[in-house]
Design an enzyme around this catalytic site. Structure first.
Site, mmCIF file in Angstrom:
data_model
loop_
_atom_site.group_PDB
_atom_site.id
_atom_site.type_symbol
_atom_site.label_atom_id
_atom_site.label_comp_id
_atom_site.label_asym_id
_atom_site.label_seq_id
_atom_site.Cartn_x
_atom_site.Cartn_y
_atom_site.Cartn_z
ATOM 1 N N HIS A 234 -55.569 -6.029 -36.549
ATOM 2 C CA HIS A 234 -55.339 -6.287 -37.956
ATOM 3 C C HIS A 234 -55.357 -5.976 -39.142
ATOM 4 C CE1 HIS A 234 -57.889 -10.019 -36.159
ATOM 5 N NE2 HIS A 234 -59.107 -9.112 -35.309
ATOM 6 N N HIS B 138 -55.243 -1.809 -46.290
ATOM 7 C CA HIS B 138 -55.059 -3.762 -46.508
ATOM 8 C C HIS B 138 -54.023 -3.685 -47.781
ATOM 9 C CE1 HIS B 138 -59.405 -5.073 -44.567
ATOM 10 N NE2 HIS B 138 -59.353 -4.167 -45.118
#
Ligand SMILES: [Zn+2]
Length: 224
Positions: free
Chosen positions: A62, A89
């Site tokens: 992820h 992110h």
């Protein structure tokens, strides 16, 4: 539980994937949000005392994450937290006035007493190279797998701006199970990282940001 950032297991479906993640769709204090409308207020200073090295680095499917040993602390307003991990992110999850940034770093801390989390967010912009980030992208595993020893030159302090003004609000994890246990502290100053390093991260994770959630009349406070 399998989840992702698009398609059948994407953010709009996280709440249906598993009983434990229902709060992803039913919660009222979800993250990220747009931090643009913030109330200027007296907030306690962030006292950051992190070790200069990370234990391990992992590509967990992820994101890229670094885990830390004991002894790195964040204190503010009488509460003390220990740094557990740092991850990234692309693009940023938090917005400011509807605008996102190329990336966002999340330093996840756990409260020594209560078990709640404090996540320190640093917005990353394209600019001059950052030694810590360059070292992370040049040593990150290119495919998901077990954690490996982190390069000793990866100093998390190198990703902190000098000014520690911040936004603060009550929110959640931005990945399943989206637990509403996070004190969010997002620094107002951004850090610059090299465009080429952002591009390198993008080859692994072109999009791993949850969309902005409803603020549901929560207050966002701002320290300056
Ligand atoms: Zn995160």
């Amino acid at each position: 539980m399998h989840w992702s950032y698009e398609g059948a297991a994407g953010p709009a479906k996280w709440g249906d994937l598993d009983a434990a993640s229902k709060v992803c769709s039913l919660g009222s204090q979800q993250s990220p949000i747009d931090l643009g409308v913030a109330l200027k207020s007296q907030l306690p200073p962030l006292v950051i005392a992190w070790n200069k090295t990370a234990n391990t680095i992992i590509n967990n499917g992820h994101t890229i994450q670094l885990d830390f040993g004991p002894g790195s602390t964040l204190a503010f307003g009488g509460d003390s937290y220990t740094l557990l991990q740092l991850h990234f992110h692309r693009p940023s999850e938090h917005l400011i006035d509807g605008k996102n940034f190329p990336m966002e770093a999340h330093f996840v801390h756990r409260n020594a007493a209560g078990g709640g989390l404090a996540v320190l967010g640093v917005l990353l912009a394209a600019g001059k190279p950052n030694e810590t980030f360059s070292k992370i992208v040049s040593t990150m595993p290119s495919s998901p797998g077990p954690a490996i020893k982190a390069d000793p030159a990866i100093d998390p302090n190198g990703l902190l701006p000098t000014q520690r003004n911040y936004y603060r609000y009550a929110g959640s994890l931005t990945t399943p199970p989206c637990s509403e246990i996070v004190e969010w502290l997002v620094l107002t100053d951004t850090m610059e990282v090299a465009d080429t390093d952002i591009a390198q991260f993008t080859t692994l994770y072109p999009m791993n940001a949850r969309p902005a959630q409803k603020d549901n009349r929560r207050y966002v406070l701002r320290s300056s």
